[in-house]
Motif scaffolding. Structure first.
Motif, mmCIF file in Angstrom:
data_model
loop_
_atom_site.group_PDB
_atom_site.id
_atom_site.type_symbol
_atom_site.label_atom_id
_atom_site.label_comp_id
_atom_site.label_asym_id
_atom_site.label_seq_id
_atom_site.Cartn_x
_atom_site.Cartn_y
_atom_site.Cartn_z
ATOM 1 N N UNK A 62 0.810 -1.222 0.000
ATOM 2 C CA UNK A 62 0.000 0.000 0.000
ATOM 3 C C UNK A 62 0.843 1.271 0.000
ATOM 4 N N UNK A 63 2.116 1.165 0.363
ATOM 5 C CA UNK A 63 2.971 2.351 0.373
ATOM 6 C C UNK A 63 3.145 2.923 -1.033
ATOM 7 N N UNK A 64 2.983 2.085 -2.053
ATOM 8 C CA UNK A 64 3.104 2.544 -3.425
ATOM 9 C C UNK A 64 1.885 3.352 -3.875
ATOM 10 N N UNK A 65 0.800 3.266 -3.108
ATOM 11 C CA UNK A 65 -0.448 3.938 -3.498
ATOM 12 C C UNK A 65 -0.772 5.132 -2.605
ATOM 13 N N UNK A 66 0.134 5.511 -1.706
ATOM 14 C CA UNK A 66 -0.126 6.609 -0.778
ATOM 15 C C UNK A 66 -0.229 7.934 -1.532
ATOM 16 N N UNK A 67 -1.295 8.673 -1.299
ATOM 17 C CA UNK A 67 -1.488 9.997 -1.896
ATOM 18 C C UNK A 67 -2.447 10.788 -1.019
ATOM 19 N N UNK A 68 -2.525 12.092 -1.245
ATOM 20 C CA UNK A 68 -3.441 12.928 -0.469
ATOM 21 C C UNK A 68 -4.892 12.524 -0.713
ATOM 22 N N UNK A 69 -5.218 12.245 -1.965
ATOM 23 C CA UNK A 69 -6.578 11.815 -2.290
ATOM 24 C C UNK A 69 -6.888 10.470 -1.643
ATOM 25 N N UNK A 70 -5.921 9.556 -1.712
ATOM 26 C CA UNK A 70 -6.100 8.249 -1.093
ATOM 27 C C UNK A 70 -6.319 8.357 0.406
ATOM 28 N N UNK A 71 -5.581 9.261 1.042
ATOM 29 C CA UNK A 71 -5.734 9.479 2.483
ATOM 30 C C UNK A 71 -7.153 9.928 2.818
ATOM 31 N N UNK A 72 -7.660 10.881 2.047
ATOM 32 C CA UNK A 72 -9.006 11.405 2.303
ATOM 33 C C UNK A 72 -10.059 10.317 2.120
ATOM 34 N N UNK A 73 -9.915 9.531 1.054
ATOM 35 C CA UNK A 73 -10.876 8.460 0.783
ATOM 36 C C UNK A 73 -10.833 7.403 1.878
ATOM 37 N N UNK A 75 -9.838 7.701 4.947
ATOM 38 C CA UNK A 75 -10.336 8.220 6.228
ATOM 39 C C UNK A 75 -11.861 8.213 6.261
ATOM 40 N N UNK A 76 -12.470 8.448 5.111
ATOM 41 C CA UNK A 76 -13.933 8.361 5.035
ATOM 42 C C UNK A 76 -14.380 6.918 5.221
ATOM 43 N N UNK A 77 -13.695 6.007 4.540
ATOM 44 C CA UNK A 77 -14.050 4.588 4.642
ATOM 45 C C UNK A 77 -13.838 4.073 6.058
ATOM 46 N N UNK A 78 -12.729 4.449 6.675
ATOM 47 C CA UNK A 78 -12.440 3.955 8.025
ATOM 48 C C UNK A 78 -13.442 4.510 9.039
ATOM 49 N N UNK A 79 -14.016 5.701 8.739
ATOM 50 C CA UNK A 79 -15.048 6.268 9.612
ATOM 51 C C UNK A 79 -16.279 5.375 9.666
ATOM 52 N N UNK A 80 -16.582 4.682 8.566
ATOM 53 C CA UNK A 80 -17.752 3.812 8.513
ATOM 54 C C UNK A 80 -17.585 2.566 9.379
ATOM 55 N N UNK A 81 -16.380 2.358 9.906
ATOM 56 C CA UNK A 81 -16.157 1.252 10.837
ATOM 57 C C UNK A 81 -15.776 1.740 12.219
ATOM 58 N N UNK A 189 -12.924 -1.372 4.630
ATOM 59 C CA UNK A 189 -12.653 -0.866 5.982
ATOM 60 C C UNK A 189 -11.386 -1.506 6.530
ATOM 61 N N UNK A 190 -11.221 -2.803 6.290
ATOM 62 C CA UNK A 190 -9.990 -3.468 6.705
ATOM 63 C C UNK A 190 -8.774 -2.920 5.971
ATOM 64 N N UNK A 191 -8.923 -2.709 4.661
ATOM 65 C CA UNK A 191 -7.831 -2.152 3.857
ATOM 66 C C UNK A 191 -7.453 -0.761 4.354
ATOM 67 N N UNK A 192 -8.449 0.033 4.727
ATOM 68 C CA UNK A 192 -8.166 1.403 5.180
ATOM 69 C C UNK A 192 -7.297 1.419 6.429
ATOM 70 N N UNK A 193 -7.449 0.419 7.270
ATOM 71 C CA UNK A 193 -6.652 0.374 8.499
ATOM 72 C C UNK A 193 -5.181 0.092 8.195
ATOM 73 N N UNK A 194 -4.930 -0.704 7.167
ATOM 74 C CA UNK A 194 -3.548 -0.982 6.761
ATOM 75 C C UNK A 194 -2.980 0.220 6.009
#
Length: 238
Positions: A62-73, A75-81, A189-194
């Motif tokens: 997942x470190x290869x996919x880190x971006x500001x947009x990815x962070x925002x998305x 964080x929204x997904x992780x909020x649902x859990x 939600x699980x992916x967002x935590x990683x």
């Protein structure tokens, strides 16, 4: 004549066979989840201070996919859990089934599944005491790491919604679509935590497995209790 009658309506053997197949599938899911969780838990208990290979690989992927947009998305997904969101969601379901539908038993199943999930989660975290990953992207993450609370709570709550959907009378195509969407949400939600580096991959998998175990166990027991009281209510003596 007897042959047509046999073909026209299901025999006791057929009904029993269907029930046994369903029970065997549930039992198989429970046993597989239990064995898998115990395997992960045993390894983590002996290596709680060590980053496992699968955990390292998860972060590297997942470190290869880190971006500001990815962070925002994420964080929204992780909020649902999150605890705050799921408390309100469970409360809504409880009130809805208690006052606005005839399915009153769901008003019992919802709080039992939710409260039991929280109790088990807290006990497991205190037992394993696994530290969280270093340098998380969310500074408000606290407590121990294994199992992932978001993952377990997502599995129990959205898994309960899947159970309710399949117990309903809507058509199967709609059930399949809703089930697929909820299953994807659970996984995300699980992916967002990683992705946010607040949990290891093994934490997330452990949370999912324990969520399945508690969901299967609690709903099975509650269904037997429900059936018992329904039979008692409909009996001539009652």
């Amino acid at each position: 004549m007897s042959e047509n009658k046999h073909n026209g309506m299901p025999s006791h053997a057929r009904v029993f066979g269907l029930f046994s197949s369903e029970l065997l599938i549930i039992l198989a899911i429970f046993i597989i989840s239990l064995v898998a969780f115990l395997g992960i838990a045993n390894f983590i208990y002996d290596n709680k201070l060590v980053q496992l290979d699968i955990d390292r690989q998860g972060f590297e992927f997942f470190s290869q996919e880190i971006s500001d947009t990815g962070m925002k998305v994420m964080k929204i997904i992780t909020f649902l859990g999150s605890t705050g969101f799921l408390i309100m969601a469970n409360l809504f379901l409880f009130v809805y089934y208690l006052y606005f539908t005839k399915h009153r038993w769901y008003s019992i199943k919802v709080p039992v599944v939710a409260s039991g999930s929280v109790i088990i989660l807290v006990l497991l975290k205190l037992f394993f005491e696994r530290p969280r990953p270093v340098s998380p992207f969310m500074i408000d993450a606290s407590g121990f790491s294994f199992p992932s609370g978001h993952s377990m709570s997502a599995m129990t709550f959205y898994g309960l919604l899947i159970y309710i959907i399949w117990k309903g009378r809507s058509k199967k195509p709609g059930k399949f679509v809703l089930t697929a969407l909820l299953a994807i949400l659970i996984m995300l939600i699980g992916v967002s935590r990683i992705y946010l580096r607040v949990h290891y991959l093994s934490d997330v998998v452990g949370g999912f497995l324990m969520g399945v175990l508690w969901l299967v166990f609690s709903l099975t027991v509650l269904s037997y209790v429900e059936n018992y009281f329904e039979r008692k209510r409909k009996s001539p003596a009652a």
